[in-house]
Design a protein around this motif. Structure first.
Motif, PDB file in Angstrom:
ATOM      1  N   THR A  55      20.519  41.846  26.263  1.00 17.34           N
ATOM      2  CA  THR A  55      21.875  41.707  26.816  1.00 17.34           C
ATOM      3  C   THR A  55      22.885  41.413  25.718  1.00 17.34           C
ATOM      4  O   THR A  55      24.051  41.798  25.826  1.00 17.34           O
ATOM      5  CB  THR A  55      21.944  40.589  27.886  1.00 17.34           C
ATOM      6  OG1 THR A  55      21.575  39.344  27.276  1.00 17.34           O
ATOM      7  CG2 THR A  55      21.009  40.861  29.056  1.00 17.34           C
ATOM      8  N   SER A  56      22.429  40.792  24.630  1.00 17.46           N
ATOM      9  CA  SER A  56      23.375  40.442  23.555  1.00 17.46           C
ATOM     10  C   SER A  56      23.845  41.681  22.782  1.00 17.46           C
ATOM     11  O   SER A  56      24.769  41.587  21.988  1.00 17.46           O
ATOM     12  CB  SER A  56      22.762  39.400  22.604  1.00 17.46           C
ATOM     13  OG  SER A  56      21.643  39.950  21.961  1.00 17.46           O
ATOM     14  N   GLN A  57      23.233  42.845  23.035  1.00 17.12           N
ATOM     15  CA  GLN A  57      23.750  44.092  22.450  1.00 17.12           C
ATOM     16  C   GLN A  57      25.054  44.507  23.139  1.00 17.12           C
ATOM     17  O   GLN A  57      25.804  45.327  22.612  1.00 17.12           O
ATOM     18  CB  GLN A  57      22.740  45.242  22.636  1.00 17.12           C
ATOM     19  CG  GLN A  57      21.419  45.036  21.938  1.00 17.12           C
ATOM     20  CD  GLN A  57      20.333  45.993  22.477  1.00 17.12           C
ATOM     21  OE1 GLN A  57      20.606  46.924  23.234  1.00 17.12           O
ATOM     22  NE2 GLN A  57      19.100  45.750  22.077  1.00 17.12           N
ATOM     23  N   HIS A  58      25.295  44.001  24.340  1.00 17.57           N
ATOM     24  CA  HIS A  58      26.441  44.470  25.128  1.00 17.57           C
ATOM     25  C   HIS A  58      27.461  43.383  25.424  1.00 17.57           C
ATOM     26  O   HIS A  58      28.526  43.688  25.968  1.00 17.57           O
ATOM     27  CB  HIS A  58      25.946  45.043  26.466  1.00 17.57           C
ATOM     28  CG  HIS A  58      24.848  46.032  26.313  1.00 17.57           C
ATOM     29  ND1 HIS A  58      25.041  47.263  25.741  1.00 17.57           N
ATOM     30  CD2 HIS A  58      23.523  45.960  26.613  1.00 17.57           C
ATOM     31  CE1 HIS A  58      23.886  47.917  25.711  1.00 17.57           C
ATOM     32  NE2 HIS A  58      22.948  47.148  26.223  1.00 17.57           N
ATOM     33  N   GLY A  59      27.104  42.145  25.143  1.00 18.28           N
ATOM     34  CA  GLY A  59      28.025  41.059  25.470  1.00 18.28           C
ATOM     35  C   GLY A  59      27.588  39.778  24.783  1.00 18.28           C
ATOM     36  O   GLY A  59      26.735  39.800  23.890  1.00 18.28           O
ATOM     37  N   ILE A  60      28.135  38.686  25.239  1.00 18.99           N
ATOM     38  CA  ILE A  60      27.844  37.389  24.618  1.00 18.99           C
ATOM     39  C   ILE A  60      26.936  36.591  25.559  1.00 18.99           C
ATOM     40  O   ILE A  60      27.283  36.379  26.733  1.00 18.99           O
ATOM     41  CB  ILE A  60      29.159  36.619  24.353  1.00 18.99           C
ATOM     42  CG1 ILE A  60      30.059  37.438  23.392  1.00 18.99           C
ATOM     43  CG2 ILE A  60      28.883  35.228  23.802  1.00 18.99           C
ATOM     44  CD1 ILE A  60      31.451  36.852  23.204  1.00 18.99           C
ATOM     45  N   ASN A  61      25.787  36.182  25.052  1.00 19.81           N
ATOM     46  CA  ASN A  61      24.894  35.321  25.844  1.00 19.81           C
ATOM     47  C   ASN A  61      25.416  33.892  25.827  1.00 19.81           C
ATOM     48  O   ASN A  61      25.836  33.396  24.779  1.00 19.81           O
ATOM     49  CB  ASN A  61      23.488  35.316  25.251  1.00 19.81           C
ATOM     50  CG  ASN A  61      22.749  36.632  25.477  1.00 19.81           C
ATOM     51  OD1 ASN A  61      23.197  37.494  26.229  1.00 19.81           O
ATOM     52  ND2 ASN A  61      21.622  36.783  24.805  1.00 19.81           N
ATOM     53  N   VAL A  62      25.386  33.257  27.000  1.00 18.82           N
ATOM     54  CA  VAL A  62      25.813  31.857  27.047  1.00 18.82           C
ATOM     55  C   VAL A  62      24.694  31.021  27.669  1.00 18.82           C
ATOM     56  O   VAL A  62      24.119  31.406  28.687  1.00 18.82           O
ATOM     57  CB  VAL A  62      27.137  31.670  27.821  1.00 18.82           C
ATOM     58  CG1 VAL A  62      28.306  32.210  27.018  1.00 18.82           C
ATOM     59  CG2 VAL A  62      27.117  32.354  29.172  1.00 18.82           C
TER      60      VAL A  62
END
Ligand code: AMP
Ligand code: GLY
Length: 422
Positions: free
Chosen positions: A37-44
């Motif tokens: 998922t971190s390829q497409h957005g920011i993990n929180v």
């Protein structure tokens, strides 16, 4: 728009991948996400059930929409809570989530609205004697289900009355499945072919997403222990237009009408597990979310802008949205950790990802550590490929599955075989 996706599996990677293609997305966040998922957005690092932390994050980052991946937060009322904070949510409130959170509720609902399902009776703690008497009157095998959420493990197909009585006793006493088993549904066994259908609804209108079949057992030929899902195929060849029309008329539309009649406002996905018995679709269960790994073959086939569809859901204008599906077949093969679904080790370095071809790799249990991607769960990665046929797509999925390396890697080589040649 700023979008927050809740969850950490292959399903959520597929949502991130698909939403990232929308020109309407400014920033994607995934809580907690994975290395994919971190390829497409920011993990929180926020838990999908931590209401207070989610509300604070939504405010801080000006989130315009929350997409809930798994069922647990929905059953716990996370969607209701976020809506009270003024943010649109893709996912039902606690009332709608009962369709998955309580099998007893969903069975009663289906009976009330004449939706075809297996005959059943429900029992609560203190009713062991009644349950035993009921079980003894049933044909074998008989199905015993914990009514509450049991991470996909709460369904037992019992070949003898004694086995069913013992399973029921353990559930009603809280010995197995804790609170989830304190109500038990005892159900007629249905013999047929399983298929999953997926509905996206704004509460009034709906879109029927592509059908899919998943493969739940760990072993070849669908043998051995149940897993979260070892692979999937979409479309399912026997689910032709006539079949889907029957599903719409006898199941999807009565379900949506029933929700309205119960005053349940439902915005989100409904995943309907069906058993097809002599050509007739019968509901096994409802889920209030997308399936995993079905999402990894369904979303790649949706050509329309997913965020635009979600906006339609949030605004109650889904019927105005265009919806088109790629006619090609998509298959996925899940790479899992050695030992899964039993005990397995984590932290194995995953390599050769860059040597895959014509594959969409959806990470499930992965984690980025320094410059490496390591395993972080039982189901590690879904290898999704398109083809002109199941044979073609699965050949690509398997070739790429053999390319990717990590210690203990296991996958099934027979995904889709039962559907071939049709
Ligand atoms: P559920 O969580 O209700 O979908 O059940 C999990 C799995 O158990 C299904 O995907 C089916 O393979 C099986 N199952 C559930 N209910 C029945 C039934 N009444 N007859 C036969 N198999 C069932
Ligand atoms: N693949 C089955 C599920 O997501 O429940």
């Amino acid at each position: 728009m700023n979008i927050l996706i809740l969850g950490a599996g292959g399903r959520e990677h597929a949502f991130s991948w698909k939403l990232a293609q929308s020109p309407k997305v400014s920033q994607l966040y995934i809580a907690p996400g994975n290395a994919g998922t971190s390829q497409h957005g920011i993990n929180v690092p926020i838990s999908p059930t931590d209401k207070a932390a989610l509300a604070a994050f939504v405010k801080e980052k000006d989130i315009d929409m929350v997409v809930v991946g798994p069922e647990q937060p929905l059953v716990e009322g996370v969607a209701d809570f976020l809506r009270t904070q003024g943010v649109p949510v893709i996912g039902p409130g606690k009332d709608g989530a009962e369709l998955e959170g309580s099998k007893e509720f969903s069975k009663r609902f289906m009976d009330k609205y004449n939706i075809p399902t297996a005959a059943y009776a429900a029992f609560v703690s203190g009713q062991q004697a009644e349950a035993e008497a009921f079980i003894r009157r049933q044909a074998l095998p008989v199905v015993v289900k914990a009514s509450g959420l049991a991470a996909g493990k709460g369904v037992l197909i019992c070949d003898s009355h004694i086995e069913a009585i013992e399973a029921t006793r353990k559930m009603l006493s809280g010995e197995s499945f804790g609170e989830a088993g304190q109500t038990v549904v005892i159900e007629q066994y249905l013999d047929g072919i399983e298929i999953s259908v997926f509905v996206l609804t704004d509460g009034n209108s709906y879109k029927l997403l592509p059908s899919a079949k998943d493969y739940k057992r760990i072993g070849e030929g669908d043998t051995g222990l149940n897993t979260g899902g070892m692979g999937a195929v979409s479309p399912v060849p026997f689910a032709d237009d006539d079949f889907m029309k029957t599903v719409r008329k006898t199941i999807v539309e009565p379900t949506l009408a029933g929700l309205q009649a119960e005053n349940i406002s439902y915005q989100g996905f409904i995943f309907i597990g069906l058993m097809v018995v002599d050509g007739t679709p019968i509901v096994l269960e409802y889920n209030v979310r997308m399936g995993d790994p079905e999402t990894e073959v369904v979303l790649p086939r949706i050509e329309s802008d997913l965020l635009d569809l979600f906006i339609g859901v949030a605004e109650g204008r889904l019927d105005e949205k265009s919806f088109s599906i790629d006619p090609r077949t998509c298959t996925t093969v899940m790479l899992v950790s050695g030992g899964y679904p039993g005990a397995y080790e984590k932290g194995k370095v995953i390599s050769e990802l860059e040597d895959t071809h014509e594959a969409i790799l959806f990470h499930a249990g992965t984690k980025a550590v320094k410059n490496e991607v390591v395993t972080d769960g039982g189901r590690v990665m879904a290898v999704s490929c398109f083809g002109t046929s199941i044979e073609h797509a699965i050949h690509l999925s398997l070739t790429n599955a053999s390319t990717i390396q990590f210690e203990g890697k296991y996958y099934r080589t027979d995904i889709g075989q039962d559907l071939m040649g049709g």
